[in-house]
Design a protein around this motif. Structure first.
Motif, PDB file in Angstrom:
ATOM      1  N   VAL A 239      10.014  31.218 -33.435  1.00  0.00           N
ATOM      2  CA  VAL A 239      10.395  30.410 -32.279  1.00  0.00           C
ATOM      3  C   VAL A 239       9.698  29.067 -32.463  1.00  0.00           C
ATOM      4  O   VAL A 239       8.469  29.037 -32.558  1.00  0.00           O
ATOM      5  CB  VAL A 239       9.986  31.064 -30.950  1.00  0.00           C
TER       6      VAL A 239
ATOM      7  N   ASP B   6       1.955  31.533 -29.076  1.00  0.00           N
ATOM      8  CA  ASP B   6       3.083  31.580 -30.003  1.00  0.00           C
ATOM      9  C   ASP B   6       3.393  33.023 -30.388  1.00  0.00           C
ATOM     10  O   ASP B   6       4.559  33.430 -30.448  1.00  0.00           O
ATOM     11  CB  ASP B   6       2.752  30.741 -31.246  1.00  0.00           C
TER      12      ASP B   6
ATOM     13  N   ARG C 175       7.687  25.845 -31.917  1.00  0.00           N
ATOM     14  CA  ARG C 175       6.697  25.476 -30.908  1.00  0.00           C
ATOM     15  C   ARG C 175       6.965  24.068 -30.415  1.00  0.00           C
ATOM     16  O   ARG C 175       7.505  23.240 -31.134  1.00  0.00           O
ATOM     17  CB  ARG C 175       5.288  25.538 -31.488  1.00  0.00           C
TER      18      ARG C 175
ATOM     19  N   ARG D 152       5.062  34.719 -27.302  1.00  0.00           N
ATOM     20  CA  ARG D 152       6.383  34.127 -27.055  1.00  0.00           C
ATOM     21  C   ARG D 152       7.382  34.550 -28.144  1.00  0.00           C
ATOM     22  O   ARG D 152       8.509  34.923 -27.853  1.00  0.00           O
ATOM     23  CB  ARG D 152       6.238  32.595 -27.015  1.00  0.00           C
ATOM     24  N   THR D 153       6.950  34.505 -29.391  1.00  0.00           N
ATOM     25  CA  THR D 153       7.835  34.860 -30.494  1.00  0.00           C
ATOM     26  C   THR D 153       8.177  36.348 -30.461  1.00  0.00           C
ATOM     27  O   THR D 153       9.335  36.733 -30.649  1.00  0.00           O
ATOM     28  CB  THR D 153       7.202  34.467 -31.836  1.00  0.00           C
TER      29      THR D 153
ATOM     30  N   ARG E 223      13.748  29.142 -27.522  1.00  0.00           N
ATOM     31  CA  ARG E 223      12.611  29.250 -26.612  1.00  0.00           C
ATOM     32  C   ARG E 223      13.107  29.716 -25.260  1.00  0.00           C
ATOM     33  O   ARG E 223      14.232  29.448 -24.879  1.00  0.00           O
ATOM     34  CB  ARG E 223      11.946  27.879 -26.437  1.00  0.00           C
TER      35      ARG E 223
END
Length: 145
Positions: free
Chosen positions: A108, A18, A110, A21-22, A140
């Motif tokens: 973002v 996370d 999850r 990705r964020t 995402r």
């Protein structure tokens, strides 16, 4: 429309994937005047036994921050990290945002199924419903689905 942040944003992350990705989703929206505060909330049990030792949870937060720093390394924004402690994750995120006079909370969402969201209290949903400042849910990366 191009979205950019030129002030302080609180960026809550829950695990290393996370965090990475964020951070990657956030980078295109940062300006040289931006301050991104990547936070991980260690949820205290409120009288119940904690799920893991404090040391283990702080080490896990350090791992999360390390993964988040990767995508943010090339950004000209100021990047800070903070481990937060509280019995309610959402309340603690907004308290930090208030303490830092943040312009927004940015995350973002999850992946998760409805059953898991029911059990965990669905932090993303609560962030939006209980917002005391603007909350931005970045999309995402489609290649992850």
């Amino acid at each position: 429309m191009t979205l950019s942040f030129d002030g302080t944003v609180i960026v809550p992350v829950g695990d290393p994937d996370d965090g990475e990705r964020t951070a990657a989703a956030l980078v295109p929206h940062l300006e040289p005047t931006s301050t991104a505060v990547v936070v991980n909330v260690i949820e205290k049990g409120g009288g119940a036994p904690d799920k893991a030792s404090m040391e283990q949870r702080e080490e896990y937060a350090a791992e999360i921050f390390e993964r988040a720093r990767g995508p943010l390394a090339d950004s000209s924004a100021t990047v800070e990290t903070a481990v937060l402690y509280g019995t309610d994750v959402v309340e603690r995120i907004f308290a930090e945002a208030e303490d830092r006079n943040a312009d927004a909370v940015v995350f973002v969402p999850r992946e998760g199924n409805r059953f898991a969201e029911l059990l965990t209290g669905d932090v993303a949903r609560r962030l939006v419903k209980e917002a005391s400042i603007p909350v931005v849910a970045l999309p995402r990366d489609e290649s992850e689905n």
